[in-house]
Design a protein around this motif. Structure first.
Motif, PDB file in Angstrom:
ATOM      1  N   GLN A 257     -11.477  33.001 -18.234  1.00 37.58           N
ATOM      2  CA  GLN A 257     -10.991  31.670 -17.882  1.00 37.58           C
ATOM      3  C   GLN A 257     -11.009  31.409 -16.382  1.00 37.58           C
ATOM      4  OE1 GLN A 257     -10.105  29.540 -20.375  1.00 37.58           O
ATOM      5  NE2 GLN A 257     -10.577  31.117 -21.885  1.00 37.58           N
ATOM      6  N   ASP A 258     -11.224  32.459 -15.601  1.00 35.92           N
ATOM      7  CA  ASP A 258     -11.178  32.338 -14.132  1.00 35.92           C
ATOM      8  C   ASP A 258     -12.482  31.751 -13.604  1.00 35.92           C
ATOM      9  OD1 ASP A 258     -10.811  32.555 -11.435  1.00 35.92           O
ATOM     10  OD2 ASP A 258     -10.356  34.697 -11.433  1.00 35.92           O
ATOM     11  N   ILE A 259     -12.411  30.588 -12.997  1.00 37.52           N
ATOM     12  CA  ILE A 259     -13.627  29.920 -12.493  1.00 37.52           C
ATOM     13  C   ILE A 259     -14.229  30.666 -11.298  1.00 37.52           C
ATOM     14  CG2 ILE A 259     -12.917  27.639 -13.301  1.00 37.52           C
ATOM     15  CD1 ILE A 259     -12.048  27.015 -10.433  1.00 37.52           C
ATOM     16  N   LYS A 260     -13.444  31.545 -10.678  1.00 29.51           N
ATOM     17  CA  LYS A 260     -13.951  32.291  -9.515  1.00 29.51           C
ATOM     18  C   LYS A 260     -14.734  33.532  -9.937  1.00 29.51           C
ATOM     19  CE  LYS A 260     -10.144  30.809  -6.522  1.00 29.51           C
ATOM     20  NZ  LYS A 260      -9.000  31.260  -5.684  1.00 29.51           N
ATOM     21  N   GLU A 261     -14.564  33.955 -11.157  1.00 32.76           N
ATOM     22  CA  GLU A 261     -15.269  35.149 -11.645  1.00 32.76           C
ATOM     23  C   GLU A 261     -16.742  34.845 -11.844  1.00 32.76           C
ATOM     24  OE1 GLU A 261     -15.687  38.670 -11.947  1.00 32.76           O
ATOM     25  OE2 GLU A 261     -13.569  38.372 -12.435  1.00 32.76           O
ATOM     26  N   ARG A 262     -17.606  35.793 -11.488  1.00 30.56           N
ATOM     27  CA  ARG A 262     -19.053  35.581 -11.615  1.00 30.56           C
ATOM     28  C   ARG A 262     -19.473  35.419 -13.072  1.00 30.56           C
ATOM     29  NH1 ARG A 262     -22.159  40.275  -9.189  1.00 30.56           N
ATOM     30  NH2 ARG A 262     -20.358  41.411  -9.993  1.00 30.56           N
ATOM     31  N   GLU A 263     -20.403  34.514 -13.285  1.00 33.19           N
ATOM     32  CA  GLU A 263     -20.869  34.225 -14.643  1.00 33.19           C
ATOM     33  C   GLU A 263     -21.524  35.440 -15.282  1.00 33.19           C
ATOM     34  OE1 GLU A 263     -24.344  31.433 -16.195  1.00 33.19           O
ATOM     35  OE2 GLU A 263     -22.640  30.260 -15.487  1.00 33.19           O
ATOM     36  N   THR A 264     -22.277  36.203 -14.495  1.00 30.48           N
ATOM     37  CA  THR A 264     -22.957  37.388 -15.037  1.00 30.48           C
ATOM     38  C   THR A 264     -21.950  38.410 -15.558  1.00 30.48           C
ATOM     39  OG1 THR A 264     -23.055  38.263 -12.768  1.00 30.48           O
ATOM     40  CG2 THR A 264     -25.036  37.152 -13.625  1.00 30.48           C
ATOM     41  N   VAL A 265     -20.825  38.533 -14.866  1.00 30.67           N
ATOM     42  CA  VAL A 265     -19.777  39.461 -15.291  1.00 30.67           C
ATOM     43  C   VAL A 265     -19.171  38.992 -16.612  1.00 30.67           C
ATOM     44  CG1 VAL A 265     -17.489  40.382 -14.723  1.00 30.67           C
ATOM     45  CG2 VAL A 265     -19.244  40.181 -12.938  1.00 30.67           C
ATOM     46  N   LYS A 266     -18.925  37.699 -16.706  1.00 30.53           N
ATOM     47  CA  LYS A 266     -18.347  37.134 -17.928  1.00 30.53           C
ATOM     48  C   LYS A 266     -19.277  37.333 -19.123  1.00 30.53           C
ATOM     49  CE  LYS A 266     -15.654  33.436 -15.742  1.00 30.53           C
ATOM     50  NZ  LYS A 266     -15.423  31.970 -15.692  1.00 30.53           N
ATOM     51  N   ILE A 267     -20.572  37.090 -18.912  1.00 32.36           N
ATOM     52  CA  ILE A 267     -21.546  37.219 -20.002  1.00 32.36           C
ATOM     53  C   ILE A 267     -21.620  38.659 -20.488  1.00 32.36           C
ATOM     54  CG2 ILE A 267     -24.004  37.083 -20.575  1.00 32.36           C
ATOM     55  CD1 ILE A 267     -24.144  34.609 -18.753  1.00 32.36           C
ATOM     56  N   ALA A 268     -21.663  39.612 -19.549  1.00 35.55           N
ATOM     57  CA  ALA A 268     -21.704  41.029 -19.922  1.00 35.55           C
ATOM     58  C   ALA A 268     -20.442  41.426 -20.680  1.00 35.55           C
ATOM     59  CB  ALA A 268     -21.858  41.874 -18.659  1.00 35.55           C
ATOM     60  N   MET A 269     -19.319  40.881 -20.262  1.00 30.52           N
ATOM     61  CA  MET A 269     -18.042  41.185 -20.891  1.00 30.52           C
ATOM     62  C   MET A 269     -17.991  40.655 -22.329  1.00 30.52           C
ATOM     63  SD  MET A 269     -14.356  40.056 -19.327  1.00 30.52           S
ATOM     64  CE  MET A 269     -14.772  38.308 -19.442  1.00 30.52           C
TER      65      MET A 269
ATOM     66  N   ALA B 225     -21.778  18.767 -18.386  1.00 26.27           N
ATOM     67  CA  ALA B 225     -21.317  20.021 -18.992  1.00 26.27           C
ATOM     68  C   ALA B 225     -22.343  20.566 -19.975  1.00 26.27           C
ATOM     69  CB  ALA B 225     -19.979  19.793 -19.699  1.00 26.27           C
ATOM     70  N   ILE B 226     -22.942  19.697 -20.768  1.00 21.29           N
ATOM     71  CA  ILE B 226     -23.944  20.126 -21.745  1.00 21.29           C
ATOM     72  C   ILE B 226     -25.207  20.625 -21.039  1.00 21.29           C
ATOM     73  CG2 ILE B 226     -25.455  19.345 -23.626  1.00 21.29           C
ATOM     74  CD1 ILE B 226     -23.164  17.472 -24.456  1.00 21.29           C
ATOM     75  N   THR B 227     -25.580  19.966 -19.953  1.00 23.35           N
ATOM     76  CA  THR B 227     -26.739  20.409 -19.174  1.00 23.35           C
ATOM     77  C   THR B 227     -26.507  21.807 -18.611  1.00 23.35           C
ATOM     78  OG1 THR B 227     -27.326  18.139 -18.558  1.00 23.35           O
ATOM     79  CG2 THR B 227     -28.196  19.904 -17.170  1.00 23.35           C
ATOM     80  N   GLU B 228     -25.285  22.075 -18.166  1.00 22.01           N
ATOM     81  CA  GLU B 228     -24.949  23.410 -17.657  1.00 22.01           C
ATOM     82  C   GLU B 228     -25.097  24.469 -18.747  1.00 22.01           C
ATOM     83  OE1 GLU B 228     -21.187  23.691 -15.751  1.00 22.01           O
ATOM     84  OE2 GLU B 228     -21.974  22.957 -13.854  1.00 22.01           O
ATOM     85  N   VAL B 229     -24.692  24.109 -19.957  1.00 24.07           N
ATOM     86  CA  VAL B 229     -24.809  25.051 -21.084  1.00 24.07           C
ATOM     87  C   VAL B 229     -26.272  25.345 -21.385  1.00 24.07           C
ATOM     88  CG1 VAL B 229     -24.394  25.381 -23.554  1.00 24.07           C
ATOM     89  CG2 VAL B 229     -22.630  24.337 -22.131  1.00 24.07           C
ATOM     90  N   THR B 230     -27.090  24.302 -21.484  1.00 21.33           N
ATOM     91  CA  THR B 230     -28.509  24.499 -21.807  1.00 21.33           C
ATOM     92  C   THR B 230     -29.228  25.256 -20.699  1.00 21.33           C
ATOM     93  OG1 THR B 230     -29.018  22.280 -20.925  1.00 21.33           O
ATOM     94  CG2 THR B 230     -28.634  22.460 -23.281  1.00 21.33           C
ATOM     95  N   ASN B 231     -28.859  25.003 -19.452  1.00 23.78           N
ATOM     96  CA  ASN B 231     -29.480  25.730 -18.332  1.00 23.78           C
ATOM     97  C   ASN B 231     -29.089  27.204 -18.359  1.00 23.78           C
ATOM     98  OD1 ASN B 231     -30.749  23.454 -17.351  1.00 23.78           O
ATOM     99  ND2 ASN B 231     -29.196  22.995 -15.822  1.00 23.78           N
ATOM    100  N   ALA B 232     -27.842  27.478 -18.730  1.00 21.11           N
ATOM    101  CA  ALA B 232     -27.393  28.870 -18.816  1.00 21.11           C
ATOM    102  C   ALA B 232     -28.165  29.616 -19.905  1.00 21.11           C
ATOM    103  CB  ALA B 232     -25.886  28.919 -19.117  1.00 21.11           C
TER     104      ALA B 232
END
Length: 225
Positions: free
Chosen positions: A100-112, A212-219
């Motif tokens: 939930q932390d917006i400061k945490e890196r996205e790559t870390v969240k995905i791996a988690m 928000a949806i564009t961010e999801v599709t780009n991810a």
């Protein structure tokens, strides 16, 4: 020219303005249908959902089409809530807070998330993890969708709700009669004010939703390279 136009010479201009604003509202509605279908496609493909795509009802009213989007968004919120609850249940409290932390890196969240997503979905892919991170770890469900649903509900309940989405093809005079049923200055002005008020709120809410949806599709695209 209608008889009352001699008394209110500005009425033809006001009719044109109603016509223009109605088209803007339809454009926003159409964009919301498209964006919702894009999100549904992502959820079906990567989170194993079975959500039906939605289609604009061209012979329906503004309210009927608002309700179609609202029902779809309610189903999307239900799906995302279940994913969120599953992640909260499977992750350690400290790891869930990181999600939930917006400061945490996205790559870390995905791996988690990928370590436990297979338990939830039956398979583990980085794309599915990216979708879960982007949707659950953001305010899309509780904030952005709720706001857009609220705006659509207000539009449906307003004097605009009973207007047909295809009325523009009938010509300005028919638009006018369909909306107002008379040619009085005060009614035209009331319609214009209603359009302007709801369009400001609708445009703002839908832009955030689309972003928000564009961010999801780009991810997802980043994970599938």
């Amino acid at each position: 020219m209608a008889q009352s136009d001699f008394l209110y010479p500005e009425n033809p201009r006001r009719r044109q303005e109603v016509n223009r604003l109605h088209q803007q509202l339809l454009d926003c509605l159409y964009d919301s249908f498209q964006a919702t279908n894009k999100l549904i496609e992502v959820l079906n493909m990567h989170l194993g959902c079975r959500l039906d795509s939605i289609e604009m009802k061209k012979d329906g009213t503004i309210k009927e089409n608002c309700d179609i989007i609202i029902r779809a968004m309610t189903k999307i919120q239900s799906v995302l809530q279940k994913v969120d609850e599953a992640l909260k249940d499977k992750l350690e409290p400290t790891l869930y807070r990181k999600l939930q932390d917006i400061k945490e890196r996205e790559t870390v969240k995905i791996a988690m998330v990928q370590k436990i997503i297979s338990v939830i979905l039956g398979e583990a892919t980085s794309a599915a993890s990216a979708v879960a991170v982007k949707l659950v770890g953001s305010n899309l469900t509780t904030g952005i969708i709720n706001k857009l649903v609220n705006v659509l509900t207000q539009i449906g309940a307003s004097l605009l709700g009973s207007i047909g989405v295809a009325v523009l093809g009938l010509g300005i005079d028919m638009v006018f009669r369909a909306i107002l049923g008379a040619v009085e200055k005060t009614q035209l002005e009331a319609a214009i004010k209603s359009y302007e008020k709801h369009l400001v709120e609708f445009k703002s809410a839908s832009e955030k939703y689309h972003h928000a949806i564009t961010e999801v599709t780009n991810a997802v695209k980043r994970q599938m390279k």
